[in-house]
Scaffold this motif. Structure first.
Motif, PDB file in Angstrom:
ATOM      1  N   ILE A   2       7.847  -6.299  12.644  1.00 20.30           N
ATOM      2  CA  ILE A   2       8.388  -5.156  13.384  1.00 20.30           C
ATOM      3  C   ILE A   2       8.018  -3.883  12.632  1.00 20.30           C
ATOM      4  O   ILE A   2       8.356  -3.729  11.456  1.00 20.30           O
ATOM      5  CB  ILE A   2       9.913  -5.262  13.537  1.00 20.30           C
ATOM      6  N   GLU A 156       0.333   1.335  21.571  1.00 20.63           N
ATOM      7  CA  GLU A 156       1.763   1.255  21.846  1.00 20.63           C
ATOM      8  C   GLU A 156       2.069  -0.172  22.298  1.00 20.63           C
ATOM      9  O   GLU A 156       1.392  -0.722  23.151  1.00 20.63           O
ATOM     10  CB  GLU A 156       2.124   2.259  22.942  1.00 20.63           C
ATOM     11  N   SER A 157       3.087  -0.792  21.724  1.00 15.49           N
ATOM     12  CA  SER A 157       3.410  -2.175  22.063  1.00 15.49           C
ATOM     13  C   SER A 157       4.016  -2.287  23.463  1.00 15.49           C
ATOM     14  O   SER A 157       4.767  -1.403  23.914  1.00 15.49           O
ATOM     15  CB  SER A 157       4.393  -2.755  21.048  1.00 15.49           C
ATOM     16  N   SER A 159       5.788  -5.414  26.082  1.00 10.43           N
ATOM     17  CA  SER A 159       6.229  -6.793  26.228  1.00 10.43           C
ATOM     18  C   SER A 159       5.284  -7.535  27.167  1.00 10.43           C
ATOM     19  O   SER A 159       5.033  -7.078  28.283  1.00 10.43           O
ATOM     20  CB  SER A 159       7.650  -6.847  26.801  1.00 10.43           C
ATOM     21  N   TYR A 166       7.527  -0.439  24.329  1.00  8.63           N
ATOM     22  CA  TYR A 166       8.569  -0.272  23.316  1.00  8.63           C
ATOM     23  C   TYR A 166       8.683   1.198  22.916  1.00  8.63           C
ATOM     24  O   TYR A 166       8.524   1.547  21.753  1.00  8.63           O
ATOM     25  CB  TYR A 166       8.254  -1.141  22.094  1.00  8.63           C
ATOM     26  N   ASN A 167       8.952   2.048  23.883  1.00 11.95           N
ATOM     27  CA  ASN A 167       9.048   3.474  23.553  1.00 11.95           C
ATOM     28  C   ASN A 167      10.501   3.906  23.350  1.00 11.95           C
ATOM     29  O   ASN A 167      11.437   3.117  23.477  1.00 11.95           O
ATOM     30  CB  ASN A 167       8.356   4.325  24.628  1.00 11.95           C
ATOM     31  N   PHE A 171      14.234   1.853  24.440  1.00 13.49           N
ATOM     32  CA  PHE A 171      15.242   1.507  23.435  1.00 13.49           C
ATOM     33  C   PHE A 171      16.583   2.133  23.796  1.00 13.49           C
ATOM     34  O   PHE A 171      17.638   1.511  23.643  1.00 13.49           O
ATOM     35  CB  PHE A 171      14.795   1.986  22.054  1.00 13.49           C
ATOM     36  N   TYR A 179      16.991  -6.060  24.910  1.00 11.72           N
ATOM     37  CA  TYR A 179      15.938  -5.521  24.043  1.00 11.72           C
ATOM     38  C   TYR A 179      15.603  -6.499  22.923  1.00 11.72           C
ATOM     39  O   TYR A 179      14.428  -6.730  22.598  1.00 11.72           O
ATOM     40  CB  TYR A 179      16.386  -4.177  23.464  1.00 11.72           C
ATOM     41  N   VAL A 183      11.973  -8.312  22.109  1.00 15.78           N
ATOM     42  CA  VAL A 183      11.272  -8.293  20.826  1.00 15.78           C
ATOM     43  C   VAL A 183      10.967  -9.717  20.367  1.00 15.78           C
ATOM     44  O   VAL A 183       9.846 -10.029  19.937  1.00 15.78           O
ATOM     45  CB  VAL A 183      12.108  -7.561  19.754  1.00 15.78           C
ATOM     46  N   THR A 186       8.213 -11.239  22.430  1.00 15.46           N
ATOM     47  CA  THR A 186       6.928 -10.588  22.184  1.00 15.46           C
ATOM     48  C   THR A 186       6.295 -11.082  20.894  1.00 15.46           C
ATOM     49  O   THR A 186       5.085 -11.316  20.825  1.00 15.46           O
ATOM     50  CB  THR A 186       7.094  -9.053  22.121  1.00 15.46           C
ATOM     51  N   VAL A 193       5.322  -5.778  16.713  1.00 18.16           N
ATOM     52  CA  VAL A 193       5.942  -4.937  17.736  1.00 18.16           C
ATOM     53  C   VAL A 193       6.132  -3.553  17.121  1.00 18.16           C
ATOM     54  O   VAL A 193       6.787  -3.419  16.082  1.00 18.16           O
ATOM     55  CB  VAL A 193       7.297  -5.483  18.200  1.00 18.16           C
ATOM     56  N   VAL A 195       7.869  -0.149  17.340  1.00 19.23           N
ATOM     57  CA  VAL A 195       9.027   0.511  17.936  1.00 19.23           C
ATOM     58  C   VAL A 195       9.050   1.966  17.472  1.00 19.23           C
ATOM     59  O   VAL A 195       8.849   2.236  16.295  1.00 19.23           O
ATOM     60  CB  VAL A 195      10.338  -0.184  17.503  1.00 19.23           C
TER      61      VAL A 195
END
Length: 250
Positions: A2, A156-157, A159, A166-167, A171, A179, A183, A186, A193, A195
């Motif tokens: 992460i 940008e990650s 899912s 994951y912006n 969140f 959420y 994660v 994913t 990921v 975040v």
């Protein structure tokens, strides 16, 4: 892995009628919000990457030193600065930190990879615009880090199951249980990921009387702090690995 990151930016929203605020006061809010984030990260012994908006770097030197001293990565967030402005701020920051700035994040206004490489950046972490509709559009994008002109491009990650990015907005609005599941699922498919959150999301909007759309007011201020703590508690409980971006990439 992460990759937890924060964009340190001034809140841009106007104040409600009868409430005035100058640039210095907005900067104080940004500094206070960032210190709240640092306090939470320290409690959970988590390291992150902080992307400081170029135009406010000179006014946040003490805060930047504090972020770096706690072991977090300092990078830049380019809102609308020119190449020459970025280069000058990069040199100044590296001089007073005595550390190299490797990363830069961009959104609407973007400097080319070749120019950024010449400035001494090693990676680019570009992000998309997030509003009430964009995060819920079905997206298709390669989540792997690529190399272009000698620069690492970190996407940008998203899912692979819900296709949600994951912006900062996702969140903020999604229930934490959903959420967390996103994660977890994913990471079964992708190596990392990414975040990111914005410092302005930790603002007490009622106290400062900011005019913010209803869908952006939800879970801001203290509620955002609580949500971040809940997320970090879950990460630690499940012994999930976290990393600063520069460590993961290099």
């Amino acid at each position: 892995m992460i990759l937890l990151t924060f964009n340190v930016v001034n809140i841009e929203s106007e104040n409600k009628k009868g409430f005035q605020m100058n640039a210095e006061e907005r900067l104080e809010i940004t500094e206070s919000n960032t210190k709240s984030i640092l306090r939470i990260l320290d409690i959970y012994e988590t390291k992150a990457s902080f992307f400081i908006e170029i135009s406010i770097v000179e006014n946040l030197k003490n805060l930047i030193k504090a972020i770096s001293a706690q072991g977090h990565e300092i990078a830049f967030y380019n809102k609308n600065s020119s190449a020459s402005q970025i280069e000058a701020v990069k040199k100044t920051t590296e001089d007073f930190l005595e550390k190299q700035i490797r990363g830069i994040r961009q959104k609407e206004f973007k400097i080319g990879e070749t120019d950024l490489k010449l400035m001494g950046f090693h990676y680019i972490s570009n992000i998309d615009h997030a509003d009430i509709l964009f995060p819920f559009k079905r997206l298709k994008r390669d989540s792997a880090i690529t190399e272009e002109n000698g620069m690492s491009i970190v996407p940008e990650s998203i899912s692979p199951y819900s296709q949600l990015p994951y912006n900062d907005f996702v969140f903020q609005v999604l229930p934490m249980k959903y959420y967390q599941n996103m994660v977890f699922e994913t990471l079964k498919n992708d190596d990392f990921v990414l975040v990111y959150l914005d410092s302005w999301q930790f603002t007490d909007l009622e106290k400062y009387q900011f005019k913010v759309p209803f869908y952006r007011r939800y879970n801001t201020g203290k509620k955002m702090e609580d949500k971040l703590e809940e997320f970090l508690t879950w990460i630690n409980k499940n012994e999930m690995a976290t990393s600063r971006m520069k460590d993961y990439i290099f």
